[in-house]
Design a protein around this motif. Structure first.
Motif, PDB file in Angstrom:
ATOM      1  N   GLU A 178      21.611  37.239  79.088  1.00  9.36           N
ATOM      2  CA  GLU A 178      20.583  37.608  80.063  1.00  9.36           C
ATOM      3  C   GLU A 178      19.251  37.968  79.428  1.00  9.36           C
ATOM      4  O   GLU A 178      18.209  37.899  80.075  1.00  9.36           O
ATOM      5  CB  GLU A 178      21.067  38.727  80.989  1.00  9.36           C
ATOM      6  CG  GLU A 178      21.428  40.007  80.294  1.00  9.36           C
ATOM      7  CD  GLU A 178      22.859  40.028  79.758  1.00  9.36           C
ATOM      8  OE1 GLU A 178      23.180  40.974  79.032  1.00  9.36           O
ATOM      9  OE2 GLU A 178      23.643  39.113  80.030  1.00  9.36           O
ATOM     10  N   THR A 179      19.236  38.311  78.141  1.00 11.72           N
ATOM     11  CA  THR A 179      17.985  38.628  77.447  1.00 11.72           C
ATOM     12  C   THR A 179      17.177  37.385  77.114  1.00 11.72           C
ATOM     13  O   THR A 179      16.011  37.481  76.733  1.00 11.72           O
ATOM     14  CB  THR A 179      18.272  39.362  76.127  1.00 11.72           C
ATOM     15  OG1 THR A 179      18.990  38.473  75.255  1.00 11.72           O
ATOM     16  CG2 THR A 179      19.046  40.642  76.342  1.00 11.72           C
ATOM     17  N   GLY A 180      17.804  36.211  77.205  1.00 13.76           N
ATOM     18  CA  GLY A 180      17.140  34.977  76.825  1.00 13.76           C
ATOM     19  C   GLY A 180      17.431  34.559  75.393  1.00 13.76           C
ATOM     20  O   GLY A 180      16.928  33.538  74.930  1.00 13.76           O
ATOM     21  N   PHE A 181      18.239  35.358  74.681  1.00 12.08           N
ATOM     22  CA  PHE A 181      18.597  35.077  73.295  1.00 12.08           C
ATOM     23  C   PHE A 181      20.104  34.837  73.194  1.00 12.08           C
ATOM     24  O   PHE A 181      20.884  35.439  73.927  1.00 12.08           O
ATOM     25  CB  PHE A 181      18.230  36.260  72.395  1.00 12.08           C
ATOM     26  CG  PHE A 181      16.748  36.470  72.268  1.00 12.08           C
ATOM     27  CD1 PHE A 181      16.037  35.877  71.242  1.00 12.08           C
ATOM     28  CD2 PHE A 181      16.063  37.263  73.183  1.00 12.08           C
ATOM     29  CE1 PHE A 181      14.667  36.064  71.120  1.00 12.08           C
ATOM     30  CE2 PHE A 181      14.698  37.462  73.082  1.00 12.08           C
ATOM     31  CZ  PHE A 181      13.995  36.858  72.038  1.00 12.08           C
ATOM     32  N   PRO A 182      20.533  33.998  72.251  1.00 11.13           N
ATOM     33  CA  PRO A 182      21.966  33.795  72.057  1.00 11.13           C
ATOM     34  C   PRO A 182      22.618  35.017  71.419  1.00 11.13           C
ATOM     35  O   PRO A 182      21.986  35.728  70.631  1.00 11.13           O
ATOM     36  CB  PRO A 182      22.043  32.578  71.142  1.00 11.13           C
ATOM     37  CG  PRO A 182      20.733  32.532  70.440  1.00 11.13           C
ATOM     38  CD  PRO A 182      19.735  33.166  71.361  1.00 11.13           C
ATOM     39  N   THR A 183      23.866  35.258  71.733  1.00 12.59           N
ATOM     40  CA  THR A 183      24.604  36.408  71.224  1.00 12.59           C
ATOM     41  C   THR A 183      24.931  36.235  69.749  1.00 12.59           C
ATOM     42  O   THR A 183      25.464  35.209  69.340  1.00 12.59           O
ATOM     43  CB  THR A 183      25.917  36.581  72.019  1.00 12.59           C
ATOM     44  OG1 THR A 183      25.585  36.764  73.396  1.00 12.59           O
ATOM     45  CG2 THR A 183      26.726  37.764  71.526  1.00 12.59           C
ATOM     46  N   GLY A 184      24.600  37.255  68.946  1.00 16.12           N
ATOM     47  CA  GLY A 184      24.984  37.289  67.549  1.00 16.12           C
ATOM     48  C   GLY A 184      24.130  36.478  66.597  1.00 16.12           C
ATOM     49  O   GLY A 184      24.507  36.290  65.447  1.00 16.12           O
ATOM     50  N   TYR A 185      22.980  36.021  67.006  1.00 13.97           N
ATOM     51  CA  TYR A 185      22.149  35.160  66.178  1.00 13.97           C
ATOM     52  C   TYR A 185      21.103  35.899  65.356  1.00 13.97           C
ATOM     53  O   TYR A 185      20.447  35.307  64.507  1.00 13.97           O
ATOM     54  CB  TYR A 185      21.433  34.121  67.046  1.00 13.97           C
ATOM     55  CG  TYR A 185      22.299  32.944  67.377  1.00 13.97           C
ATOM     56  CD1 TYR A 185      21.986  31.684  66.922  1.00 13.97           C
ATOM     57  CD2 TYR A 185      23.441  33.084  68.162  1.00 13.97           C
ATOM     58  CE1 TYR A 185      22.779  30.587  67.220  1.00 13.97           C
ATOM     59  CE2 TYR A 185      24.237  32.000  68.467  1.00 13.97           C
ATOM     60  CZ  TYR A 185      23.906  30.759  67.986  1.00 13.97           C
ATOM     61  OH  TYR A 185      24.699  29.690  68.286  1.00 13.97           O
ATOM     62  N   GLY A 186      20.892  37.175  65.623  1.00 13.37           N
ATOM     63  CA  GLY A 186      19.810  37.882  64.951  1.00 13.37           C
ATOM     64  C   GLY A 186      18.479  37.500  65.566  1.00 13.37           C
ATOM     65  O   GLY A 186      18.408  36.782  66.567  1.00 13.37           O
TER      66      GLY A 186
END
Length: 122
Positions: free
Chosen positions: A70-78
């Motif tokens: 939901e933040t627009g970023f992939p999970t766990g990617y830094g």
């Protein structure tokens, strides 16, 4: 609810090719909708979709970076940029937040994308 990782991978590759971000749950629910589930809700697919992406792509990597939370970023990617992200990835790329909108985009961008889906419902 069985969405198959063999279906998830090619859809993620379309997103990568066209520089489109999509939320995890929207991706899973869109595939489920297309195989006949009239009540597919993104919140029911998010965690399972992460697992299917990891299974298809072998974990975190550039192609999979196009599917986001939901933040627009992939999970766990830094934090971008880093080697985990596709070099074309940006917060300025389109983000698909709804199943209906994502299906419209898929159908117009890749007609027939759903011709041989292996996912099932019920």
């Amino acid at each position: 609810m069985p969405v198959n990782n063999a279906d998830v991978g090619p859809v993620v590759q379309l997103c990568q090719q066209h520089h489109q971000r999509v939320r995890y749950g929207v991706l899973g629910a869109a595939i489920s909708t297309r195989v006949g589930n009239p009540n597919a809700q993104p919140q029911n697919y998010a965690q399972a979709t992460v697992a299917m992406i990891n299974a298809f792509f072998g974990g975190i990597g550039p192609a999979a970076s196009w599917v986001v939370e939901e933040t627009g970023f992939p999970t766990g990617y830094g934090a971008p940029p880093n080697a985990n992200f596709d070099p074309h990835w940006s917060t300025m790329t389109p983000l698909h937040n709804t199943v209906a909108g994502f299906l419209v985009w898929l159908d117009s961008t890749a007609p027939g994308w759903d011709a041989n889906l292996q996912s099932t419902y019920p």
